[in-house]
Scaffold this active site. Structure first.
Site, PDB file in Angstrom:
ATOM      1  N   CYS A 111       0.839  -1.196   0.000  1.00  0.00           N
ATOM      2  CA  CYS A 111       0.000   0.000   0.000  1.00  0.00           C
ATOM      3  C   CYS A 111       0.883   1.260   0.000  1.00  0.00           C
ATOM      4  CB  CYS A 111      -0.983  -0.037   1.158  1.00  0.00           C
ATOM      5  SG  CYS A 111      -2.381   1.107   0.949  1.00  0.00           S
ATOM      6  N   HIS A 201      -3.469  -5.596   0.758  1.00  0.00           N
ATOM      7  CA  HIS A 201      -2.951  -5.884   2.105  1.00  0.00           C
ATOM      8  C   HIS A 201      -2.982  -7.384   2.394  1.00  0.00           C
ATOM      9  CE1 HIS A 201      -2.566  -1.781   3.742  1.00  0.00           C
ATOM     10  NE2 HIS A 201      -3.569  -1.500   2.939  1.00  0.00           N
ATOM     11  N   GLU A 203      -1.172  -8.836   4.493  1.00  0.00           N
ATOM     12  CA  GLU A 203      -0.790  -9.044   5.892  1.00  0.00           C
ATOM     13  C   GLU A 203      -1.966  -9.038   6.856  1.00  0.00           C
ATOM     14  OE1 GLU A 203      -0.955  -4.503   5.868  1.00  0.00           O
ATOM     15  OE2 GLU A 203      -0.908  -6.174   4.472  1.00  0.00           O
TER      16      GLU A 203
END
Length: 261
Positions: A111, A201, A203
């Site tokens: 990002c 994202h 994660e």
């Protein structure tokens, strides 16, 4: 009288040569942007591969290394700030990425970290002209470069990914666009052999998703965004493919660190 026959010697046993122990994997540099931010699933999977996490927060005064010789790779995560902000730490991180590029060290920008990579390479970071945002789960389409990369790397990219952003970036000079999207067309890039930027994202964990969608509730109300309950529904539907991609991607990204000499 005959001489005694010589005593036969027992055959020599070959002793296997001991290989020297392999050195422990080098730590991975983790750059975060808020006081209580965590590297989420990316951090957990790196630790499962034996890498310590060297967590630094330049926003709060932590220095960045002058070389990547002591690190297996670097990950710059997201944050509420913009890669266009004039803050000293933002400019310092953008400039520092040049060290990874020059040394061909593994770099992953997520990002904001991807937008910083684009800025480092001379690309534009921008807000949507209609004020739209991608917050929730959105489709991902591979380019020809992305399909070729998937074959080369040996893993499949996910068809739908989790997003949380209101800025995007152009594919900068010299980089390859690996994946595209809707309101923000450039979703994944690669520069050189080992530097990647992804707009999404991978994660995120359910706990992170809940925290973001509560504390940043106003983002879920922006044009183009998805309401909070759709995020959790999307997790159960789409996350298994994202997890498989992340496992394969990290192995590919760290291959030079883990391959025996």
């Amino acid at each position: 009288m005959t001489a005694d026959a010589p005593t036969a010697r027992p055959p020599r046993r070959s002793v296997p040569r001991r290989r020297p122990p392999r050195p422990a994997p080098r730590p991975v540099l983790i750059v975060l942007h808020q006081e209580h931010s965590t590297p989420g699933r990316v951090g957990r999977l790196l630790q499962a591969r034996g890498h310590a996490l060297d967590i630094r927060k330049p926003r709060y005064g932590d220095p960045l290394p002058e070389t990547m010789r002591d690190h297996a790779g670097a990950v710059i995560f997201g944050g509420p700030m913009s890669a266009n902000d004039p803050d000293d730490f933002v400019k310092a991180e953008i400039d520092w990425i040049n060290i990874c590029l020059k040394e061909e060290a593994p770099y992953l920008g997520i990002c904001l970290g991807a937008q910083m990579l684009a800025r480092t390479l001379g690309g534009r970071v921008y807000t949507h002209p209609e004020g739209r945002a991608e917050v929730g789960y959105y489709g991902l389409d591979l380019t020809d470069h992305g399909r070729a990369h998937a074959v080369e790397a040996g893993f499949d990219w996910p068809a739908t990914v989790y997003q949380w952003h209101r800025e995007g970036f152009d594919c900068p000079p010299g980089a390859e666009c690996l994946a595209t999207g809707g309101d923000f067309p450039i979703q994944a890039i690669r520069s050189g052999p080992r530097a990647y930027g992804v707009q999404f994202h991978p994660e995120v964990t359910p706990a992170m998703m809940c925290r973001w969608s509560v504390r940043g509730h106003e983002r879920t109300l922006m044009p183009g965004a998805q309401l909070r309950h759709l995020h959790l529904e999307g997790w159960y539907q789409h996350d298994p493919a994202i997890r498989r991609w992340l496992d394969g991607f990290l192995d590919h990204w760290l291959a030079a660190e883990t391959d025996p000499a």
